[in-house]
Design a protein around this motif. Sequence first.
Motif, short mmCIF file in Angstrom:
data_model
loop_
_atom_site.label_atom_id
_atom_site.label_comp_id
_atom_site.label_asym_id
_atom_site.label_seq_id
_atom_site.Cartn_x
_atom_site.Cartn_y
_atom_site.Cartn_z
N GLN A 13 3.53 4.55 23.45
CA GLN A 13 4.81 4.25 23.92
C GLN A 13 5.54 3.17 23.30
O GLN A 13 5.25 2.39 22.47
N SER A 14 7.06 3.23 23.49
CA SER A 14 7.74 2.25 22.71
C SER A 14 8.08 0.82 23.59
O SER A 14 8.33 0.86 24.85
N PRO A 15 8.22 -0.22 23.14
CA PRO A 15 8.63 -1.38 23.84
C PRO A 15 10.09 -1.72 23.83
O PRO A 15 10.57 -2.64 24.53
N ILE A 16 10.81 -0.73 23.04
CA ILE A 16 12.26 -0.99 23.20
C ILE A 16 12.87 -0.65 24.71
O ILE A 16 12.46 0.40 25.18
N GLY A 17 13.41 -1.38 25.27
CA GLY A 17 13.92 -1.29 26.58
C GLY A 17 14.27 -2.81 27.06
O GLY A 17 14.17 -3.93 26.44
N THR A 18 14.49 -2.85 28.56
CA THR A 18 14.61 -3.94 29.20
C THR A 18 13.46 -4.18 30.04
O THR A 18 12.78 -3.28 30.77
N TRP A 19 12.94 -5.43 30.13
CA TRP A 19 11.86 -6.01 30.76
C TRP A 19 11.91 -7.01 31.65
O TRP A 19 12.49 -7.98 31.10
N LYS A 20 11.09 -6.93 32.72
CA LYS A 20 11.13 -8.14 33.65
C LYS A 20 9.90 -8.84 33.39
O LYS A 20 8.73 -8.36 33.32
N THR A 21 10.16 -10.35 32.92
CA THR A 21 9.04 -11.18 32.65
C THR A 21 8.49 -11.82 33.98
O THR A 21 9.10 -12.05 34.86
N LYS A 39 18.48 -4.21 12.23
CA LYS A 39 18.65 -3.39 11.29
C LYS A 39 17.70 -3.51 10.18
O LYS A 39 17.28 -2.48 9.35
N SER A 40 16.82 -4.49 10.02
CA SER A 40 15.82 -4.56 9.33
C SER A 40 14.42 -3.78 9.75
O SER A 40 13.38 -3.77 9.00
N GLY A 41 14.54 -3.10 10.98
CA GLY A 41 13.53 -2.53 11.54
C GLY A 41 12.34 -3.22 12.26
O GLY A 41 11.49 -2.74 12.72
N LYS A 42 12.74 -4.47 12.28
CA LYS A 42 11.91 -5.31 13.45
C LYS A 42 12.48 -5.43 14.66
O LYS A 42 13.42 -5.22 15.02
N LEU A 43 11.43 -5.64 15.60
CA LEU A 43 11.81 -5.82 17.09
C LEU A 43 12.44 -7.47 17.32
O LEU A 43 11.61 -8.33 16.93
N GLN A 44 13.24 -7.13 18.25
CA GLN A 44 13.70 -8.82 18.63
C GLN A 44 13.98 -8.57 20.26
O GLN A 44 14.35 -7.51 20.68
#
Length: 135
Positions: A13-21, A39-44
């Motif tokens: 599964q992808s962690p890309i998206g909106t998450w409730k902390t 753009k560098s392919g890292k997640l933020q």
Amino acid sequence: MAIIFLSANGFCQSPIGTWKTIDDNTKKEKSYVRIYETKSGKLQGEVLKILDPARENATCTTCTGTRKDKPVKGMIILWGLTKDGDEWSGGQILDPEKGKQYKCYIKPKGKNELEVRGYVGFSLIGRTQTWQRVP
């Protein structure tokens, strides 16, 4: 063949998206964080919304450097994560309440949960939160 493909695909599964902390101590909902690929392919991850109306305009008074006294809403609190098997690691996470940065990894737990681990030194010394996907 299709069953095997779908089954294998379900584990990544992808962690890309909106998450409730969710606060790991109080179990209260705290904020919405949007995780995206740079753009560098890292997640933020960026704080989109603070759920406690009394803290909606909170600033990071305990932060140092460029984040000092800046609004938490809109702040990048998660950065530098790269894919490593079924998790994303090698990044940092900021706790805006304490103003401290920690090493971090994240790991999807099914489609709607994300395990977020912040730690010092080795991953055994730290804490884990489970974030929930925002539909």
